[in-house]
Structures are given as C-alpha cells and as structure tokens.
Write a protein that holds these residues in place. Structure first.
Motif, mmCIF file in Angstrom:
data_model
loop_
_atom_site.group_PDB
_atom_site.id
_atom_site.type_symbol
_atom_site.label_atom_id
_atom_site.label_comp_id
_atom_site.label_asym_id
_atom_site.label_seq_id
_atom_site.Cartn_x
_atom_site.Cartn_y
_atom_site.Cartn_z
ATOM 1 N N UNK A 217 1.299 -1.100 -0.243
ATOM 2 C CA UNK A 217 -0.341 0.133 0.224
ATOM 3 C C UNK A 217 0.622 1.091 0.130
ATOM 4 N N UNK A 218 1.873 1.064 0.871
ATOM 5 C CA UNK A 218 2.365 2.263 1.337
ATOM 6 C C UNK A 218 3.399 2.391 -0.413
ATOM 7 N N UNK A 219 4.288 1.457 -0.590
ATOM 8 C CA UNK A 219 5.071 0.736 -2.101
ATOM 9 C C UNK A 219 4.088 2.440 -3.138
ATOM 10 N N UNK A 220 3.059 2.020 -3.440
ATOM 11 C CA UNK A 220 2.559 2.802 -4.152
ATOM 12 C C UNK A 220 1.972 3.799 -4.197
ATOM 13 N N UNK A 221 2.042 4.645 -2.993
ATOM 14 C CA UNK A 221 1.990 5.893 -2.967
ATOM 15 C C UNK A 221 3.251 6.496 -2.736
ATOM 16 N N UNK A 222 4.388 5.883 -2.394
ATOM 17 C CA UNK A 222 5.605 6.275 -2.235
ATOM 18 C C UNK A 222 5.983 6.113 -3.750
ATOM 19 N N UNK A 223 5.916 5.560 -4.517
ATOM 20 C CA UNK A 223 6.255 5.958 -5.833
ATOM 21 C C UNK A 223 5.964 6.957 -7.090
ATOM 22 N N UNK A 224 4.829 7.234 -5.726
ATOM 23 C CA UNK A 224 3.801 8.442 -6.977
ATOM 24 C C UNK A 224 4.908 9.551 -6.913
ATOM 25 N N UNK A 225 5.222 9.334 -5.091
ATOM 26 C CA UNK A 225 6.139 10.917 -4.685
ATOM 27 C C UNK A 225 7.361 10.706 -5.717
ATOM 28 N N UNK B 217 8.782 6.644 4.181
ATOM 29 C CA UNK B 217 9.573 7.506 2.669
ATOM 30 C C UNK B 217 8.482 8.267 2.435
ATOM 31 N N UNK B 218 7.768 7.514 2.625
ATOM 32 C CA UNK B 218 6.139 8.144 1.312
ATOM 33 C C UNK B 218 5.695 9.526 2.758
ATOM 34 N N UNK B 219 6.128 8.610 3.749
ATOM 35 C CA UNK B 219 5.633 10.247 4.953
ATOM 36 C C UNK B 219 7.062 11.102 5.110
ATOM 37 N N UNK B 220 7.927 11.484 4.984
ATOM 38 C CA UNK B 220 9.445 12.472 4.704
ATOM 39 C C UNK B 220 9.101 12.738 3.332
ATOM 40 N N UNK B 221 8.098 12.426 2.218
ATOM 41 C CA UNK B 221 8.676 13.916 1.264
ATOM 42 C C UNK B 221 7.552 13.529 0.539
ATOM 43 N N UNK B 222 6.505 13.474 1.525
ATOM 44 C CA UNK B 222 5.203 13.640 0.782
ATOM 45 C C UNK B 222 4.560 15.396 0.651
ATOM 46 N N UNK B 223 5.261 15.888 1.408
ATOM 47 C CA UNK B 223 4.997 17.043 1.390
ATOM 48 C C UNK B 223 5.443 17.863 0.557
ATOM 49 N N UNK B 224 6.824 17.522 0.719
ATOM 50 C CA UNK B 224 8.449 17.841 -0.174
ATOM 51 C C UNK B 224 7.718 18.185 -1.392
ATOM 52 N N UNK B 225 6.821 17.099 -1.758
ATOM 53 C CA UNK B 225 6.652 16.398 -3.214
ATOM 54 C C UNK B 225 5.360 17.780 -3.609
ATOM 55 N N UNK B 226 5.006 18.029 -3.227
ATOM 56 C CA UNK B 226 3.794 18.357 -3.206
ATOM 57 C C UNK B 226 3.996 19.856 -3.439
ATOM 58 N N UNK B 227 4.794 20.456 -2.454
ATOM 59 C CA UNK B 227 5.359 22.333 -2.513
ATOM 60 C C UNK B 227 6.194 21.694 -3.681
ATOM 61 N N UNK B 228 7.341 20.906 -3.592
ATOM 62 C CA UNK B 228 8.483 20.822 -5.169
ATOM 63 C C UNK B 228 8.012 20.924 -6.737
ATOM 64 N N UNK B 229 7.278 20.517 -6.392
ATOM 65 C CA UNK B 229 5.443 20.135 -8.280
ATOM 66 C C UNK B 229 5.662 21.456 -8.523
ATOM 67 N N UNK B 230 4.700 21.558 -7.421
ATOM 68 C CA UNK B 230 4.310 23.432 -7.353
ATOM 69 C C UNK B 230 5.310 24.592 -8.114
ATOM 70 N N UNK B 231 6.729 24.287 -7.207
ATOM 71 C CA UNK B 231 7.543 25.551 -7.354
ATOM 72 C C UNK B 231 8.007 24.429 -9.156
ATOM 73 N N UNK B 232 8.292 23.943 -9.451
ATOM 74 C CA UNK B 232 8.424 23.606 -11.125
ATOM 75 C C UNK B 232 8.093 23.683 -11.576
ATOM 76 N N UNK B 233 6.977 23.390 -11.425
ATOM 77 C CA UNK B 233 5.401 24.040 -12.833
ATOM 78 C C UNK B 233 5.513 25.391 -13.007
#
Length: 124
Positions: free
Chosen positions: A44-52, A73-89
């Motif tokens: 379950x967590x791998x699935x979500x982590x791979x999207x991050x 790994x998912x919890x450590x990187x979830x918010x970072x991925x959201x913020x990073x994606x917004x900056x990169x976009x």
C-alpha cells in the motif's frame, strides 16, 4: 461487521489500495484491525511512495537506500513533493513578494532541489 476481519488480507489490501494517501491515513486510525492491515502492508505504501518518487526521485531513492520503509519514505517526502511540483511547474514564477506566497509554498529542501527549481525558472 468489519470487512477487514471478514476478507482475506489480499482483498482488504486491494480495497485500501484504491484510497488516496490522505484517505489511507484516515482509514489507519479507524480501528485496530484496519490499522494493523494498513500499517503492515508495504505494498500500500509503496504504491503511494512511487507517485511521490515521480517528483522526488533522488530523495526517495536516498531514503530507501538508507533503509527506510515505504511508509516512512512516503511520509518523509509527501509534502516536499507537493511543494516541489508547484515550484517546478512555475506556479510561483511571477509572485510580486514573499507575502504573496501561499502558506504551504515552502518546505525544507536541499540545495540540489533548489538548483532544479532555479534551472526550471531559467528555462521559462
């Protein structure tokens, strides 16, 4: 009756696998049975982590290389991925001042991540 206690573990995991990350976290605190299944399922967590990982590949690979579980790994990187994606976009490309930035526009990021963001800005 609780469907998790009635169904085989694999079927319960399939059902939970259809949840988004926020719903999965909420389901994990519903009851002890659900918590046990969700917390113990690396799938379950791998699935979500791979999207991050699509946004934070270096960070996710580093955490996994350091022995963190898929969930951590998912919890450590979830918010970072959201913020990073917004900056990169380019969402924050034409912000007139720091006061114009939304509340969740910042997250602690390493120098390599900021380098990626600056390169994306230079290409715009």
């Amino acid at each position: 009756a609780d469907f998790v206690s009635l169904l085989p573990l694999e079927i319960s995991c399939q059902i939970f696998g259809d949840l988004d990350a926020a719903s999965l976290c909420r389901a994990a605190v519903t009851c002890k049975g659900w918590h046990r299944v969700i917390e113990s399922s690396q799938w379950l967590w791998r699935h979500h982590c791979l999207s991050v990982r699509a946004v934070c590949q270096r960070e996710v690979d580093c955490d996994r290389g350091n022995g963190y579980s898929w969930k951590i790994t998912f919890l450590r990187n979830y918010w970072k991925s959201k913020v990073k994606q917004e900056w990169l976009s380019g969402k924050y490309s034409n912000i007139p001042s720091q006061n114009s930035l939304p509340e969740k526009s910042m997250y602690p990021m390493d120098v390599d991540t900021w380098g990626e963001i600056l390169e994306a800005e230079l290409e715009r």
